[in-house]
Design a protein around this motif. Structure first.
Motif, short mmCIF file in Angstrom:
data_model
loop_
_atom_site.label_atom_id
_atom_site.label_comp_id
_atom_site.label_asym_id
_atom_site.label_seq_id
_atom_site.Cartn_x
_atom_site.Cartn_y
_atom_site.Cartn_z
N MET A 125 88.34 63.21 3.67
CA MET A 125 88.01 61.61 4.56
C MET A 125 87.62 60.63 3.69
O MET A 125 87.52 60.96 2.57
N SER A 126 87.31 59.53 4.19
CA SER A 126 86.83 58.64 3.58
C SER A 126 85.36 58.75 3.25
O SER A 126 84.64 59.51 3.65
N TYR A 127 85.01 58.00 2.21
CA TYR A 127 83.67 57.98 1.71
C TYR A 127 82.68 57.55 2.74
O TYR A 127 81.53 58.02 2.98
N GLN A 128 82.91 56.76 3.64
CA GLN A 128 82.17 56.22 4.67
C GLN A 128 81.92 57.24 5.83
O GLN A 128 80.81 57.53 6.03
N GLN A 129 83.05 58.08 5.98
CA GLN A 129 82.78 59.27 7.06
C GLN A 129 81.75 60.21 6.45
O GLN A 129 81.13 60.88 7.17
N PHE A 130 82.16 60.42 5.07
CA PHE A 130 81.25 61.42 4.60
C PHE A 130 79.92 61.30 4.48
O PHE A 130 78.94 61.98 4.68
N VAL A 131 79.36 59.96 4.10
CA VAL A 131 78.03 59.40 4.32
C VAL A 131 77.65 59.66 5.66
O VAL A 131 76.32 59.82 5.78
N ARG A 132 78.26 59.20 6.72
CA ARG A 132 77.98 59.55 8.01
C ARG A 132 77.49 60.77 8.40
O ARG A 132 76.52 61.34 8.98
N TYR A 133 78.48 61.83 7.88
CA TYR A 133 78.20 63.39 7.83
C TYR A 133 76.71 63.71 7.22
O TYR A 133 75.90 64.38 8.11
N THR A 134 76.58 63.08 6.07
CA THR A 134 75.32 63.60 5.26
C THR A 134 74.17 63.07 6.26
O THR A 134 73.26 63.89 6.25
N VAL A 135 74.17 61.88 6.61
CA VAL A 135 72.82 61.29 7.33
C VAL A 135 72.65 62.13 8.55
O VAL A 135 71.64 62.48 8.73
N MET A 136 73.67 62.46 9.32
CA MET A 136 73.45 63.19 10.43
C MET A 136 72.80 64.52 10.10
O MET A 136 72.01 65.02 10.89
N CYS A 137 73.46 65.16 9.29
CA CYS A 137 72.88 66.46 9.05
C CYS A 137 71.65 66.35 8.43
O CYS A 137 70.87 67.18 8.44
N ALA A 138 71.33 65.50 7.38
CA ALA A 138 69.98 65.31 6.72
C ALA A 138 68.85 64.96 7.65
O ALA A 138 67.89 65.55 7.78
N MET A 139 69.08 64.15 8.74
CA MET A 139 68.16 63.91 9.75
C MET A 139 67.81 64.99 10.72
O MET A 139 66.79 65.18 11.06
N LEU A 140 68.68 65.87 10.74
CA LEU A 140 68.39 66.91 11.59
C LEU A 140 67.59 68.32 10.78
O LEU A 140 67.07 69.14 11.44
N THR A 141 67.80 68.06 9.46
CA THR A 141 67.38 69.52 8.63
C THR A 141 66.04 68.93 7.70
O THR A 141 65.76 69.91 7.48
N VAL A 142 65.95 68.02 7.03
CA VAL A 142 65.22 67.72 5.81
C VAL A 142 63.91 67.02 6.56
O VAL A 142 63.82 66.40 7.32
N GLU A 143 62.94 67.40 5.68
CA GLU A 143 61.39 66.76 5.90
C GLU A 143 61.42 65.10 5.81
O GLU A 143 62.51 64.86 4.94
N ARG A 144 60.57 64.40 6.26
CA ARG A 144 60.69 63.17 6.06
C ARG A 144 60.49 62.66 4.48
O ARG A 144 61.24 61.86 4.20
N PRO A 145 59.70 63.27 3.71
CA PRO A 145 59.86 62.84 2.41
C PRO A 145 61.11 62.86 1.72
O PRO A 145 61.59 61.82 0.96
N LYS A 146 61.77 63.84 1.89
CA LYS A 146 63.39 64.17 1.53
C LYS A 146 64.29 63.08 2.02
O LYS A 146 65.06 62.50 1.27
N LEU A 147 63.93 62.84 3.44
CA LEU A 147 64.90 62.06 4.21
C LEU A 147 64.71 60.58 3.49
O LEU A 147 65.60 59.70 3.49
N LYS A 148 63.41 60.49 3.20
CA LYS A 148 63.14 59.03 2.68
C LYS A 148 63.63 58.98 1.37
O LYS A 148 64.63 57.85 1.12
N GLU A 149 63.75 59.75 0.32
CA GLU A 149 64.14 59.64 -0.91
C GLU A 149 65.96 59.60 -0.95
O GLU A 149 66.32 58.91 -1.81
N LYS A 150 66.38 60.66 -0.09
CA LYS A 150 67.84 60.83 -0.30
C LYS A 150 68.59 59.82 0.64
O LYS A 150 69.65 59.37 0.25
N CYS A 151 68.12 59.43 1.80
CA CYS A 151 68.86 58.58 2.62
C CYS A 151 68.39 57.24 2.91
O CYS A 151 68.78 55.85 2.70
N VAL A 152 66.77 57.19 3.24
CA VAL A 152 66.29 55.70 3.57
C VAL A 152 66.26 55.10 2.31
O VAL A 152 66.63 53.94 2.51
#
Length: 393
Positions: free
Chosen positions: A218-245
């Motif tokens: 896949m493209s890197y853009q699609q990979f990041v989209r999958y990453t954000v979708m999965c992270a929002m579903l599973t990780v706590e807010r502090p880690k979501l902030k660090e890794k995605c936000v």
């Protein structure tokens, strides 16, 4: 990983998973309300098949989608396949008679790659296995295994995919290089996501987001989209902030993906009415994705639960009116939605319909652990007593 075009760093797009996605779109029901230009998708798929002379895959597609077979096109592609395979067989024979073992391996691998490109699954797998047996270096073996994983993904064959992911893991443990270790994380993450193992997928995606080179998937853009979708579903807010936000690599891509950027921001900044609107848009994207289609309802439901929990955990009690206004829905909707999730054990609160309040009932974690220890301890004692009676006898 910079966003500029670095696709040359990936392995060959063989077989092309983009064609599998196009075929998937054409399997969706026409009355399902999907925003798909059927004619354009069909043309893209046929152009891809024609470009690679994918005669076996064309026959499979026609049978599955109930298309009329273009006999002239099929005959042309089959003739091209036969000509090319004859050349490859001659090359293998010549290598076996006149060249060394490495040249024989390379010609066998070239034939397997061509079989994969034309959509001949079983013969391609057989060819790759033969090339694998003749390969001495770990890197070459891993590249062959990655080929077989892609074939499994292309045809939706879970058995081929899982067996070869496991084989790749064992080879990596023998001393795989940095690039192939990171590549395997993406392959395994995609499979984990497709089987609803979102925690595992998130872990693998976040580890690979800064080192992504798997452009054959896949493209890197699609990979990041999958990453954000999965992270929002599973990780706590502090880690979501660090890794995605605040994650530099993720934010660089989200700058050109306004839907996913707004979706992430709305949840993190507690803009729940906006989040619900964006969730509906994201749902329309997921339902047209071959990896996420089967899990679309689950993800949408869990994201609503997550948003409700995020709001409730900050308060002892809230009015139904306030919650309804926060999420941009009616009081009746929020009442029914909360009642359903409370009954399912997904929300720890209770509704006082007379007062129009939602009161949180946070579980006592320490008491729960104590009760769990008592329960398991009683079970253990009973088993010990039974065992002692048997020994006495």
């Amino acid at each position: 990983m910079p966003v500029e075009n670095l696709e040359e760093e990936g392995l060959p797009k063989n077989p092309s998973l983009a064609l599998a996605q196009l075929k998937f779109l054409l399997t969706l029901p026409k009355d399902g309300g999907y925003t798909i230009d059927i004619d354009a998708v069909r043309k893209q798929l046929l152009d891809g098949i024609r470009e690679k002379d994918m005669a076996p895959y064309y026959e499979e597609v026609c049978a599955e989608l109930k298309w009329d077979v273009d006999a002239t096109l099929l005959a042309t592609m089959k003739k091209n396949n036969e000509t090319k395979l004859k050349e490859l067989d001659d090359a293998i024979e010549d290598a076996e008679q006149n060249l060394g073992e490495l040249d024989v391996r390379d010609t066998i691998l070239a034939k397997a790659e061509y079989l994969a490109s034309m959509g001949e699954k079983e013969r391609a797998i057989t060819g790759f296995r033969l090339a694998y047996e003749r390969s001495a270096t770990l890197g070459t073996r891993l590249d062959i295994v990655f080929y077989m994983i892609r074939i499994g993904m292309f045809f939706g064959d879970a058995d081929i995919t899982v067996r070869n992911i496991d084989k790749a893991k064992s080879l990596i443990e023998e001393g795989g290089d940095w690039d192939r270790r990171n590549r395997l994380k993406v392959y395994e993450g995609i499979y984990a996501m497709s089987t609803r193992s979102f925690n595992r997928a998130t872990e693998l995606f976040l580890e690979a987001v800064a080192t992504f080179t798997s452009y054959e998937l896949m493209s890197y853009q699609q990979f990041v989209r999958y990453t954000v979708m999965c992270a929002m579903l599973t990780v706590e807010r502090p880690k979501l902030k660090e890794k995605c936000v605040q994650g530099a690599e993720v934010q660089e891509v989200l700058h050109s993906d306004p839907l996913m950027r707004s979706y992430l921001t709305a949840l993190y900044k507690c803009q729940y009415d906006e989040f619900f609107k964006l969730l509906a848009e994201v749902e329309s994207v997921m339902v047209q994705d071959r990896w996420l289609h089967a899990h679309c309802s689950y993800i949408t439901r869990e994201m609503r639960v997550l948003a409700y929990n995020q709001l409730l955990q900050s308060y002892h009690s809230l009015t139904l009116d306030y919650m309804a206004n926060s999420f941009g829905v009616s009081v009746d909707f929020i009442d029914q939605e909360l009642a359903r999730f409370i009954a399912a054990g997904k929300l720890h609160c209770k509704i006082d319909k007379v007062s129009g309040l939602v009161e949180t009932t946070r579980p006592d974690k320490r008491n729960y652990q104590y009760q769990s220890v008592i329960k398991h301890g009683d079970a253990l004692l009973q088993r010990v007593q039974k065992l002692s009676r048997i020994i006495d006898i």
